[in-house]
Motif scaffolding. Structure first.
Motif: not given
Length: 440
Positions: A115-128, A149-157
């Motif tokens: 996976g590309s860098i964006r995949v890595g970023l999103d997996i981290v955010l999705a898990n953390m 924006d990606n953090a917001r997509a996972h429901g974070a404040d």
């Protein structure tokens, strides 16, 4: 005459000037003697692609990634494919992880995965993170805002600190915000903001974040592998990068590091992306432990290519490799300015009268499009006439600037740097002449 042949002529025409620049910049002997080709290639060598960095049948990719990789890296992936279940592959993979740790100066857990860098970023955010998590996203450009924006997509404040895009993020301001919001769970930052080339003070910010309960998550896509990233000393809890940029390898792999503090947060975090294949703990354990079955079918050819890229770094010596990148960046910046080009940040920083060149990275250069010229037409003419590819910009800077990458061994070769700047200059002059003839 091919683009490659025109580049050779341009380089020879300006070769004396290049040596003068190098002497003015006091560049290292290694950079001058070992990296600079001092003679013109013969016609036979042009055809065969030997002793010239740019083969006659290929473009010179001077973009910010995926980068122009060396022949050594390119050939390595063509070796016979083998199963990720094979014990030889397990040995290569685990050894590679240890060697990448040395480049990143870390003892943390490290994962190399598909996976590309964006995949890595999103997996981290999705898990953390998940609904209710509090995130402080530091942004002085496009990619800092992308993570927010990606953090917001996972429901974070998400609290976004929108910093001046033409300067590094102020660690003291980060301290002030965290003191007002001590319940922040994670602070996110980008080491080198690719849209501007500004290098953020990750060491200073990491020292601030470490005083609080938050974990520090850093995108090191345009620094790790080319600039000294002292992961542990800088208190980086999670980092994500990839192979297709500053490591000078092929696209398709992301690299994630996790500190003990990050794992402790993981155990408490209500991550949204934990089931099955995207579970970070499962990915780390299945790839790094001595087990029979890996977490997924790993892209073995990309792993082998990345191994070859690490060999190039080790052959030079890790510290010397970083010095070579710094020398290449100094040469490109001075050459651009001597030819009348400006970085997109220059005019804004000149108005404020603050900042110096130490704020710029040596891997990404966001160059202002010459006045009166169309950015896309400029890049297309550069590619048509000289076979050199540079990439446009993103977000608000799209159309106003283009970006040059100095990441792989091919890109930071002095001849390729000089050829690129000379071709940029000739392209600008031609388009300006054409515009004058049309009376525009």
């Amino acid at each position: 005459m091919s683009g490659a042949e025109r580049i050779i002529l341009i380089v020879d025409k300006h070769l004396i000037h290049m040596h003068t620049l190098m002497q003015q910049l006091n560049l290292s002997d290694t950079f001058i003697k070992e990296r600079c080709m001092s003679r013109r290639a013969s016609d036979e060598e042009l055809v065969a692609g030997r002793d010239v960095t740019l083969p006659s049948d290929a473009e010179l990719n001077m973009s910010t990634g995926p980068v122009h990789v060396s022949d050594h890296v390119l050939r390595s992936q063509l070796s016979a494919a083998f199963s990720p279940h094979h014990e030889n592959f397990r040995s290569i993979y685990l050894d590679l992880c240890d060697r990448v740790k040395r480049v990143l100066r870390t003892e943390q857990d490290l994962l190399i995965m598909h996976g590309s860098i964006r995949v890595g970023l999103d997996i981290v955010l999705a898990n953390m993170i998940g609904p209710g998590a509090k995130i402080l996203a530091l942004s002085n450009g496009y990619w800092g805002s992308y993570i927010a924006d990606n953090a917001r997509a996972h429901g974070a404040d998400v609290i976004v600190y929108e910093s001046n895009p033409w300067h590094p993020i102020d660690a003291e301001e980060v301290d002030r915000i965290l003191s007002q919001h001590p319940d922040i769970d994670m602070v996110t930052a980008v080491h080198i903001e690719t849209s501007t080339g500004i290098k953020n003070a990750i060491r200073e910010i990491g020292g601030v974040v470490a005083k609080y309960n938050a974990i520090f998550f850093v995108d090191t896509a345009c620094s790790a592998g080319a600039i000294a990233v002292n992961t542990d000393d800088w208190k980086i809890d999670i980092s994500v990068t990839g192979t297709q940029k500053t490591f000078g390898s092929l696209p398709g792999l992301s690299i994630i590091t996790m500190s003990e503090k990050a794992w402790a947060t993981y155990e408490r975090a209500p991550g949204t992306g934990r089931p099955g294949h995207l579970n970070l703990r499962y990915l780390f354990d299945a790839n790094l432990q001595e087990i029979v079955r890996p977490a997924y079918t790993q892209p073995t050819s990309l792993i082998v290519a990345f191994n070859a890229a690490i060999e190039e770094i080790e052959r030079e010596g890790i510290d010397n490799w970083f010095h070579l990148h710094a020398d290449a960046g100094a040469l490109l910046l001075k050459s651009l300015r001597e030819k009348g080009f400006e970085l997109i940040a220059d005019e804004h920083r000149n108005i404020s009268g603050t900042g110096d060149d130490a704020d710029f990275s040596c891997t990404v250069f966001a160059v202002k499009v010459p006045d009166g010229l169309d950015e896309t037409a400029f890049r297309n003419e550069l590619r048509r006439a000289f076979g050199i590819f540079v990439i446009g910009n993103v977000g608000a800077l799209a159309g106003l600037s283009f970006r040059i990458g100095l990441m792989s061994s091919v890109q930071m070769n002095p001849r390729n740097i000089l050829a690129t700047v000379a071709a940029l200059s000739e392209t600008r002059d031609k388009l300006c002449r054409d515009k004058g003839k049309r009376g525009l």
